[in-house]
Write a protein that holds these residues in place. Structure first.
Motif, PDB file in Angstrom:
ATOM      1  N   PRO A  14     -22.999  15.342  -2.016  1.00  0.00           N
ATOM      2  CA  PRO A  14     -24.010  14.302  -2.180  1.00  0.00           C
ATOM      3  C   PRO A  14     -23.938  13.765  -3.609  1.00  0.00           C
ATOM      4  N   ILE A  15     -23.918  12.455  -3.759  1.00  0.00           N
ATOM      5  CA  ILE A  15     -23.844  11.871  -5.101  1.00  0.00           C
ATOM      6  C   ILE A  15     -24.992  10.891  -5.302  1.00  0.00           C
ATOM      7  N   ARG A  16     -25.414  10.802  -6.559  1.00  0.00           N
ATOM      8  CA  ARG A  16     -26.432   9.845  -6.977  1.00  0.00           C
ATOM      9  C   ARG A  16     -25.843   9.107  -8.174  1.00  0.00           C
ATOM     10  N   VAL A  17     -25.801   7.788  -8.117  1.00  0.00           N
ATOM     11  CA  VAL A  17     -25.227   6.982  -9.197  1.00  0.00           C
ATOM     12  C   VAL A  17     -26.324   6.695 -10.218  1.00  0.00           C
ATOM     13  N   VAL A  18     -26.100   7.165 -11.461  1.00  0.00           N
ATOM     14  CA  VAL A  18     -27.069   6.971 -12.549  1.00  0.00           C
ATOM     15  C   VAL A  18     -26.319   6.679 -13.845  1.00  0.00           C
ATOM     16  N   GLU A  19     -26.945   5.924 -14.719  1.00  0.00           N
ATOM     17  CA  GLU A  19     -26.372   5.701 -16.045  1.00  0.00           C
ATOM     18  C   GLU A  19     -26.231   7.047 -16.747  1.00  0.00           C
ATOM     19  N   GLY A  20     -25.110   7.266 -17.399  1.00  0.00           N
ATOM     20  CA  GLY A  20     -24.871   8.523 -18.112  1.00  0.00           C
ATOM     21  C   GLY A  20     -24.387   9.650 -17.219  1.00  0.00           C
ATOM     22  N   GLY A  21     -24.164   9.379 -15.922  1.00  0.00           N
ATOM     23  CA  GLY A  21     -23.672  10.415 -15.009  1.00  0.00           C
ATOM     24  C   GLY A  21     -22.209  10.730 -15.274  1.00  0.00           C
ATOM     25  N   LEU A  22     -21.692  11.702 -14.582  1.00  0.00           N
ATOM     26  CA  LEU A  22     -20.305  12.142 -14.756  1.00  0.00           C
ATOM     27  C   LEU A  22     -19.309  11.025 -14.451  1.00  0.00           C
ATOM     28  N   ASP A  23     -18.176  11.048 -15.167  1.00  0.00           N
ATOM     29  CA  ASP A  23     -17.094  10.106 -14.872  1.00  0.00           C
ATOM     30  C   ASP A  23     -15.945  10.809 -14.150  1.00  0.00           C
ATOM     31  N   HIS A  24     -16.125  12.115 -13.878  1.00  0.00           N
ATOM     32  CA  HIS A  24     -15.116  12.872 -13.142  1.00  0.00           C
ATOM     33  C   HIS A  24     -15.798  13.947 -12.298  1.00  0.00           C
ATOM     34  N   LEU A  25     -15.112  14.356 -11.260  1.00  0.00           N
ATOM     35  CA  LEU A  25     -15.603  15.401 -10.376  1.00  0.00           C
ATOM     36  C   LEU A  25     -14.441  16.336 -10.095  1.00  0.00           C
ATOM     37  N   ASP A  26     -14.592  17.609 -10.483  1.00  0.00           N
ATOM     38  CA  ASP A  26     -13.555  18.614 -10.255  1.00  0.00           C
ATOM     39  C   ASP A  26     -13.932  19.492  -9.072  1.00  0.00           C
ATOM     40  N   LEU A  27     -13.013  19.621  -8.125  1.00  0.00           N
ATOM     41  CA  LEU A  27     -13.211  20.443  -6.941  1.00  0.00           C
ATOM     42  C   LEU A  27     -12.080  21.460  -6.867  1.00  0.00           C
ATOM     43  N   SER A  28     -12.419  22.733  -6.735  1.00  0.00           N
ATOM     44  CA  SER A  28     -11.395  23.790  -6.722  1.00  0.00           C
ATOM     45  C   SER A  28     -10.996  24.130  -5.301  1.00  0.00           C
ATOM     46  N   LEU A  29      -9.697  23.953  -5.015  1.00  0.00           N
ATOM     47  CA  LEU A  29      -9.117  24.370  -3.744  1.00  0.00           C
ATOM     48  C   LEU A  29      -8.667  25.808  -3.946  1.00  0.00           C
ATOM     49  N   LEU A  30      -9.364  26.714  -3.296  1.00  0.00           N
ATOM     50  CA  LEU A  30      -9.093  28.138  -3.504  1.00  0.00           C
ATOM     51  C   LEU A  30      -7.909  28.590  -2.672  1.00  0.00           C
ATOM     52  N   ALA A  31      -7.091  29.435  -3.279  1.00  0.00           N
ATOM     53  CA  ALA A  31      -5.900  29.950  -2.604  1.00  0.00           C
ATOM     54  C   ALA A  31      -6.217  31.224  -1.884  1.00  0.00           C
TER      55      ALA A  31
END
Length: 155
Positions: free
Chosen positions: A138-155
């Protein structure tokens, strides 16, 4: 064998398939006390968003490119029109997406998979594995929010 189902057990090392009877009563799934969890909204900025799937093959494995690209990432959103650019299927583990500024909330759907095989060149027939994970963020667009999203694919 009325009232009894079958469970198939594959013993790949022994090159054998075994059928095991299972009583019908054991096949029922009881959903008492099941819990549901929801991920809180991640605040992202209104500009481009870099989505990175982080993956490192397990120890002793390497990415398997023998039959083509070893990775695949699919990106979409709900609502679908929230995603202006960067969606769809690609082999890159990092991608920049553009969200429609008309939407302030939605869900970013990311599905990733990677193939890895034994890295030891002395192994004549290396064992290979498919690693896969799906995220509904779920994402919410706001000023000052993150410019990247890291998701870990677990082995």
């Amino acid at each position: 064998m009325d009232g009894i189902g079958q469970l198939i057990v594959v013993e790949s090392g022994a090159h054998r398939i075994t059928w095991v009877p299972v009583a019908k009563a054991a096949e029922r799934v009881i959903d008492e006390g099941a819990q549901r969890s929801e991920r809180p909204a991640t605040e992202v900025g209104p500009g481009p968003l870099t989505v990175r799937v982080l993956f490192t093959p397990p120890p002793g494995h390497k990415l398997d490119d023998s039959l083509g690209p070893s990775t695949q990432v699919t990106i979409a959103t709900t609502p679908t029109s929230m995603l202006k650019a960067g969606g769809g299927v690609d082999t890159a583990l990092e991608r920049t997406v553009t969200l429609d500024p008309a939407y302030t909330e939605g869900v970013l759907h990311v599905s990733a998979r990677a193939a890895s095989c034994d890295a030891d060149p002395a192994v004549e027939f290396p064992a290979c594995h498919m690693h896969q994970q799906d995220w509904g963020v779920p994402i919410r667009v706001v000023e000052g929010g993150l410019d990247h999203l890291d998701l870990s694919l677990l082995a």
